[in-house]
Design a protein around this motif. Structure first.
Motif, PDB file in Angstrom:
ATOM      1  N   LYS A 320       0.803  -1.216   0.000  1.00  9.18           N
ATOM      2  CA  LYS A 320       0.000   0.000   0.000  1.00  9.18           C
ATOM      3  C   LYS A 320       0.839   1.270   0.000  1.00  9.18           C
ATOM      4  O   LYS A 320       0.289   2.375   0.013  1.00  9.18           O
ATOM      5  CB  LYS A 320      -0.924   0.011   1.222  1.00  9.18           C
ATOM      6  N   ASP A 324      -3.740   3.547  -1.727  1.00  8.57           N
ATOM      7  CA  ASP A 324      -4.813   2.558  -1.687  1.00  8.57           C
ATOM      8  C   ASP A 324      -5.251   2.117  -3.079  1.00  8.57           C
ATOM      9  O   ASP A 324      -5.420   0.926  -3.355  1.00  8.57           O
ATOM     10  CB  ASP A 324      -6.023   3.122  -0.927  1.00  8.57           C
ATOM     11  N   TYR A 327      -2.671  -0.060  -4.913  1.00 12.48           N
ATOM     12  CA  TYR A 327      -2.630  -1.405  -4.329  1.00 12.48           C
ATOM     13  C   TYR A 327      -3.717  -2.282  -4.937  1.00 12.48           C
ATOM     14  O   TYR A 327      -3.460  -3.405  -5.379  1.00 12.48           O
ATOM     15  CB  TYR A 327      -2.774  -1.297  -2.807  1.00 12.48           C
TER      16      TYR A 327
END
Length: 337
Positions: A320, A324, A327
């Motif tokens: 991460k 976010d 990822y």
């Protein structure tokens, strides 16, 4: 005048929880057309630099370009937004990162300079791409409330159109939402036709290829007007794409926890088990492969009878580090390798 349908089993108390109260209430925009096979690819083709000027949808030339009527052009715009392919930014519809990776090559990797990517599924031919559309509509809806409701809140072994209508009506009454009877009816009918082939007068399949989502085989009409879900194995759903959906569900619903119970994965709203209509055995088949597919990010544990997935926090934080969205986008792309 309200519908007087047989009441589906819906708890009003359950309807008032915060997440359901925040659920979007959108029951129109599709002009009663289910999302068709070629529509997302056609929308991608008119995107210039991953953007479409909204004015195009009010001009007659798109009617000629797509070979459809004005209502269908409006429906295509709706579906582009409903399944998360585009987001609205000022006067443009902008392609979102996941669909950009599906359709486009030679992208810029933000933060790492220029990198060349090949489109993952430029002709939208892979089953995982279709499952992705369903996941966007039914798990985290933007403009597809009925799709979410059907796959998350209808639990009867067999149900009717009237059951779904009554359940939605109860939801709207409990949360002070509004939609006309006619609008709800059209939305429910469009939703069901999205997953079930249209039948001719003799009961035969008229055109199974008309709707994009029919090929997923999630719904069946047992007899005229009575429907049921096809629970169990989903052979066209890849373990890698399941892993992405699990990661996204975990991120959006239980981000602060490094453990996720089997019950949540199977039965909670927006969970892969519920949205994909997997039975326990089929769900375990996917979970058995999760540690290998995620390279140790997720692992299965059943210590002391507690069945759950465990997330490796050090690896999670490392993945991460880019953010976010990156990822989850990396998890998504991995399924197409």
């Amino acid at each position: 005048m309200r519908f007087n349908f047989r009441l589906a089993k819906v708890s009003r108390t359950h309807l008032k929880d915060m997440e359901i109260k925040e659920l979007p209430r959108v029951f129109s925009g599709h002009e009663t057309f289910p999302l068709r096979q070629s529509w997302l690819s056609k929308l991608n083709k008119i995107a210039d630099n991953s953007m479409i000027n909204k004015k195009l949808f009010s001009e007659d030339n798109l009617v000629a370009t797509f070979g459809v009527g004005k209502n269908m052009v409006a429906s295509m715009r709706h579906w582009g937004l409903a399944c998360g392919m585009f987001v609205e930014k000022d006067e443009y519809l902008c392609l979102t990162p996941h669909y950009e990776r599906l359709f486009r090559s030679d992208l810029v990797d933000r933060g790492q300079g220029q990198r060349t990517y090949l489109a993952l599924d430029p002709f939208f031919e892979r089953y995982d791409s279709v499952w992705f559309v369903h996941w966007r509509l039914a798990a985290f809806p933007l403009r597809s409330t009925t799709w979410f409701w059907l796959f998350n809140r209808i639990s009867s072994p067999t149900f009717t159109k009237e059951d779904l209508l009554q359940s939605l009506t109860t939801f709207l009454e409990a949360t002070e939402g509004k939609a006309s009877d006619t609008t709800l009816l059209r939305d429910v009918e469009t939703c069901l036709r999205s997953y079930i082939p249209k039948l001719d007068a003799k009961g035969g399949v008229e055109d199974a290829s008309d709707s994009l989502l029919v090929e997923l085989g999630l719904l069946r009409e047992d007899k005229r007007g009575f429907y049921s879900f096809k629970r169990g194995p989903k052979p066209t759903l890849s373990p890698a794409f399941f892993a992405f959906c699990l990661a996204e569900y975990w991120e959006k619903k239980h981000q602060g926890s490094n453990q996720l119970s089997f019950e949540l994965i199977s039965y909670a709203d927006s969970s892969p088990g519920k949205v994909f209509k997997l039975d326990d055995e089929s769900l375990m088949d996917f979970i058995d492969q999760i540690e290998k597919i995620t390279k140790g990010l997720f692992s299965w544990s059943s210590t002391a009878g507690v069945r759950q997935l465990v997330r490796d926090e050090k690896l999670y934080q490392l993945l991460k580090a880019k953010g976010d969205e990156d990822y989850l986008l990396d998890m998504f792309c991995r399924g197409y390798e």
